[in-house]
Write a protein that holds these residues in place. Structure first.
Motif, mmCIF file in Angstrom:
data_model
loop_
_atom_site.group_PDB
_atom_site.id
_atom_site.type_symbol
_atom_site.label_atom_id
_atom_site.label_comp_id
_atom_site.label_asym_id
_atom_site.label_seq_id
_atom_site.Cartn_x
_atom_site.Cartn_y
_atom_site.Cartn_z
ATOM 1 N N GLU A 204 -3.972 -7.648 -31.630
ATOM 2 C CA GLU A 204 -3.123 -7.235 -30.561
ATOM 3 C C GLU A 204 -2.969 -5.729 -30.711
ATOM 4 O O GLU A 204 -3.894 -4.721 -30.729
ATOM 5 C CB GLU A 204 -1.925 -8.127 -30.772
ATOM 6 C CG GLU A 204 -1.992 -9.528 -30.325
ATOM 7 C CD GLU A 204 -0.979 -10.349 -30.627
ATOM 8 O OE1 GLU A 204 -0.369 -10.376 -31.965
ATOM 9 O OE2 GLU A 204 -0.595 -11.319 -29.775
ATOM 10 N N ILE A 205 -1.633 -5.177 -30.930
ATOM 11 C CA ILE A 205 -1.373 -3.656 -31.122
ATOM 12 C C ILE A 205 -0.872 -3.560 -32.458
ATOM 13 O O ILE A 205 0.144 -3.554 -32.744
ATOM 14 C CB ILE A 205 -0.781 -3.172 -29.991
ATOM 15 C CG1 ILE A 205 -1.385 -3.311 -28.640
ATOM 16 C CG2 ILE A 205 -0.349 -1.601 -30.200
ATOM 17 C CD1 ILE A 205 -0.667 -3.137 -27.420
ATOM 18 N N THR A 206 -1.553 -3.130 -33.574
ATOM 19 C CA THR A 206 -1.173 -2.983 -34.784
ATOM 20 C C THR A 206 -1.055 -1.380 -35.115
ATOM 21 O O THR A 206 -2.041 -0.872 -35.375
ATOM 22 C CB THR A 206 -2.210 -3.589 -35.922
ATOM 23 O OG1 THR A 206 -2.307 -5.132 -35.337
ATOM 24 C CG2 THR A 206 -1.698 -3.655 -37.203
ATOM 25 N N PRO A 207 0.092 -0.971 -35.519
ATOM 26 C CA PRO A 207 0.179 0.487 -35.835
ATOM 27 C C PRO A 207 -0.396 0.549 -37.229
ATOM 28 O O PRO A 207 -0.366 -0.085 -38.310
ATOM 29 C CB PRO A 207 1.894 0.393 -36.288
ATOM 30 C CG PRO A 207 2.330 -0.847 -35.555
ATOM 31 C CD PRO A 207 1.574 -1.931 -35.596
ATOM 32 N N ILE A 208 -0.997 1.903 -37.353
ATOM 33 C CA ILE A 208 -1.446 2.247 -38.866
ATOM 34 C C ILE A 208 -0.564 3.172 -39.217
ATOM 35 O O ILE A 208 -0.468 4.197 -38.836
ATOM 36 C CB ILE A 208 -2.985 2.617 -38.468
ATOM 37 C CG1 ILE A 208 -3.863 1.738 -37.851
ATOM 38 C CG2 ILE A 208 -3.510 3.180 -40.119
ATOM 39 C CD1 ILE A 208 -5.368 2.194 -37.788
ATOM 40 N N MET B 137 5.059 6.419 -29.031
ATOM 41 C CA MET B 137 3.942 5.887 -28.217
ATOM 42 C C MET B 137 3.435 4.488 -28.669
ATOM 43 O O MET B 137 3.612 3.582 -27.519
ATOM 44 C CB MET B 137 3.250 7.113 -28.278
ATOM 45 C CG MET B 137 1.689 6.721 -27.561
ATOM 46 S SD MET B 137 2.118 6.843 -25.991
ATOM 47 C CE MET B 137 1.833 8.383 -25.288
ATOM 48 N N THR B 138 3.431 4.343 -29.839
ATOM 49 C CA THR B 138 2.797 2.865 -30.204
ATOM 50 C C THR B 138 3.775 1.835 -29.660
ATOM 51 O O THR B 138 3.269 0.824 -29.372
ATOM 52 C CB THR B 138 2.908 2.736 -31.841
ATOM 53 O OG1 THR B 138 1.789 3.840 -31.990
ATOM 54 C CG2 THR B 138 2.046 1.645 -32.253
ATOM 55 N N LYS B 139 5.103 2.090 -29.844
ATOM 56 C CA LYS B 139 6.137 1.079 -29.361
ATOM 57 C C LYS B 139 6.191 0.975 -27.911
ATOM 58 O O LYS B 139 6.212 -0.258 -27.454
ATOM 59 C CB LYS B 139 7.498 1.614 -30.018
ATOM 60 C CG LYS B 139 7.741 1.539 -31.374
ATOM 61 C CD LYS B 139 9.084 1.489 -31.933
ATOM 62 C CE LYS B 139 9.356 1.398 -33.254
ATOM 63 N NZ LYS B 139 10.689 2.110 -33.714
ATOM 64 N N ARG B 140 5.970 2.048 -27.306
ATOM 65 C CA ARG B 140 6.097 2.074 -25.616
ATOM 66 C C ARG B 140 4.432 1.137 -25.222
ATOM 67 O O ARG B 140 4.669 0.253 -24.368
ATOM 68 C CB ARG B 140 5.736 3.435 -25.049
ATOM 69 C CG ARG B 140 5.694 3.630 -23.762
ATOM 70 C CD ARG B 140 6.775 3.463 -23.023
ATOM 71 N NE ARG B 140 6.868 3.605 -21.510
ATOM 72 C CZ ARG B 140 6.871 2.473 -20.757
ATOM 73 N NH1 ARG B 140 7.580 1.300 -21.096
ATOM 74 N NH2 ARG B 140 6.814 2.916 -19.294
ATOM 75 N N ILE B 141 3.827 1.448 -25.917
ATOM 76 C CA ILE B 141 2.271 0.384 -25.665
ATOM 77 C C ILE B 141 2.499 -0.772 -25.950
ATOM 78 O O ILE B 141 2.132 -1.852 -25.243
ATOM 79 C CB ILE B 141 1.268 1.158 -26.485
ATOM 80 C CG1 ILE B 141 0.888 2.643 -25.718
ATOM 81 C CG2 ILE B 141 -0.411 0.226 -25.986
ATOM 82 C CD1 ILE B 141 0.591 2.701 -24.450
ATOM 83 N N PHE C 113 3.000 -6.361 -24.588
ATOM 84 C CA PHE C 113 3.740 -7.694 -24.731
ATOM 85 C C PHE C 113 4.518 -8.043 -23.583
ATOM 86 O O PHE C 113 4.917 -9.199 -23.387
ATOM 87 C CB PHE C 113 4.412 -7.734 -26.104
ATOM 88 C CG PHE C 113 3.569 -7.547 -27.216
ATOM 89 C CD1 PHE C 113 2.454 -8.684 -27.252
ATOM 90 C CD2 PHE C 113 3.470 -6.732 -27.882
ATOM 91 C CE1 PHE C 113 1.806 -8.785 -28.719
ATOM 92 C CE2 PHE C 113 2.428 -6.642 -29.123
ATOM 93 C CZ PHE C 113 1.752 -7.713 -29.465
ATOM 94 N N GLY C 114 4.882 -6.984 -22.814
ATOM 95 C CA GLY C 114 5.942 -7.219 -21.768
ATOM 96 C C GLY C 114 4.997 -8.308 -20.660
ATOM 97 O O GLY C 114 5.614 -8.859 -19.558
ATOM 98 N N LEU C 115 3.709 -8.108 -20.608
ATOM 99 C CA LEU C 115 2.997 -8.997 -19.649
ATOM 100 C C LEU C 115 3.095 -10.285 -19.866
ATOM 101 O O LEU C 115 3.217 -11.017 -18.707
ATOM 102 C CB LEU C 115 1.434 -8.767 -19.785
ATOM 103 C CG LEU C 115 1.082 -7.201 -19.481
ATOM 104 C CD1 LEU C 115 -0.452 -7.001 -20.249
ATOM 105 C CD2 LEU C 115 0.528 -7.436 -18.015
ATOM 106 N N PHE C 116 3.362 -10.754 -21.164
ATOM 107 C CA PHE C 116 3.558 -12.234 -21.407
ATOM 108 C C PHE C 116 4.966 -12.596 -21.307
ATOM 109 O O PHE C 116 5.374 -13.686 -21.090
ATOM 110 C CB PHE C 116 2.977 -12.489 -22.776
ATOM 111 C CG PHE C 116 1.545 -11.731 -23.025
ATOM 112 C CD1 PHE C 116 0.751 -11.957 -22.201
ATOM 113 C CD2 PHE C 116 1.420 -10.864 -23.880
ATOM 114 C CE1 PHE C 116 -0.637 -11.208 -22.354
ATOM 115 C CE2 PHE C 116 0.113 -10.164 -24.036
ATOM 116 C CZ PHE C 116 -0.804 -10.377 -23.428
ATOM 117 N N SER C 117 6.065 -11.581 -21.497
ATOM 118 C CA SER C 117 7.362 -12.112 -21.214
ATOM 119 C C SER C 117 7.823 -11.827 -19.664
ATOM 120 O O SER C 117 8.975 -12.288 -19.398
ATOM 121 C CB SER C 117 8.372 -11.109 -22.320
ATOM 122 O OG SER C 117 8.378 -9.982 -21.338
#
Ligand code: PMP
Length: 305
Positions: free
Chosen positions: A259-263, A279-283, A288-292
């Motif tokens: 999914e979207i994993t921060p490094i 930016m990572t949190k925004r993305i 994930f907003g697509l699914f909620s």
């Protein structure tokens, strides 16, 4: 990662018990890596379970087979239907799906015209790179292994054999205590993670490595590029030298499984503030907003089960 096997699997046209989806030890794919596959996720959405970009994934499966001249006995629509069937048979909502097509038993030799076997499995799976990583991020390292050169093995096909390279990268990283490995291309420039694409953030812009850098043209990568552009975020696809991993403000990996994993660090060097940045949190929020239901699915990416 351990896995609890589900009860049912789709194999060569029918749903059958998990244990009955077997193949012969002399199948071509076992000897020569001649399989192509996909990884998809389904999510529970306010409108019921949906598979994310089902058709795009199965089109890529067809493209991978085409690159290797592997005849596909089923259409995209039939494999889409198999994905839906296997979720329903196992009563799965949020799950990971794995369609695979491979050269089976028949004849001998590299160019043998073997029949193609096709299966679709689905099971429950949490965060691929470990619990809590979507919030906390992972520590990554640059691998001592390089990606294959573009004139050796095509990175644009999602083929089983490619993942010999991925296994070397991922296993080395885990052995050395890292969450995931990042590989350089044969050019020496950044490519991608063992099973994930990469995004770097510089001054509020998203930068990602191009398909010419021996990477799989990820569907999550494409989704992020689309969502970012539609939300006024600048996206730059460009060659990126390794040292920019140490200079960027934020860094994250993406893929269906990851999914979207921060490094939060690379090679023991802290990235930005050492945690998921704005930016990572925004993305993550957009994705994930697509699914909620918070992000409008104007792309028809959610395909109902
Ligand atoms: N690169 C590699 C090598 C992968 O295996 C994957 C996972 N399929 C990705 C990138 C991400 O691709 P996607 O977003 O389509 O899952």
């Amino acid at each position: 990662m351990t896995m609890r096997y589900p009860e049912w699997i789709w194999h060569n046209g029918a749903i059958k018990p998990w244990a009955e989806a077997t193949t012969h030890v002399m199948a071509h794919a076992i000897h020569y890596g001649s399989s192509v596959f996909e990884g998809l996720r389904s999510y529970d959405t306010p409108d019921g379970p949906a598979i994310f970009r089902l058709t795009d994934h199965n089109r890529r499966l067809m493209a991978s087979a085409r690159i290797y001249e592997m005849p596909m006995p089923y259409s995209v629509e039939q494999i889409n239907a198999a994905c839906r069937e296997v979720l329903k048979a196992n009563a799965l909502g949020k799950a990971y799906l794995r369609p695979v097509a491979f050269r089976g038993l028949g004849g001998f030799g590299l160019s043998a015209d073997t029949p193609t076997d096709v299966a679709v499995a689905a099971w429950q799976m949490g965060a691929y790179l470990g619990d809590g990583v979507l919030e906390e991020g992972i520590d990554a390292c640059v691998s001592s292994w390089q990606r294959f050169a573009p004139n050796t093995i095509p990175a644009g096909a999602k083929a089983g054999g490619n993942y010999l390279s991925g296994q070397l990268v991922a296993r080395e990283a885990r052995r050395l205590g890292f969450g995931e490995g990042i590989a350089l291309a044969s050019t020496g420039l950044l490519s991608e993670g063992a099973g994930e694409n990469l995004f770097l953030v510089f001054n509020g812009e998203l930068h990602t490595t191009p398909v010419s850098a021996a990477l799989l043209n990820g569907i999550t990568r494409n989704s992020i590029i689309t969502l970012a552009k539609d939300n006024g975020i600048t996206v730059v696809e460009r060659d990126i030298p390794r040292e920019y991993l140490y200079l960027c403000d934020e860094l994250f990996m993406c893929g269906t499984a990851a999914e979207i994993t921060p490094i939060r660090s690379v090679d023991g060097r802290q990235v930005g503030a050492g945690r998921a940045g704005p930016m990572t949190k925004r993305i993550q929020e957009l994705f994930f907003g697509l699914f909620s239901g918070k992000t409008a699915d104007k792309y028809n990416w959610l395909e109902r089960v």
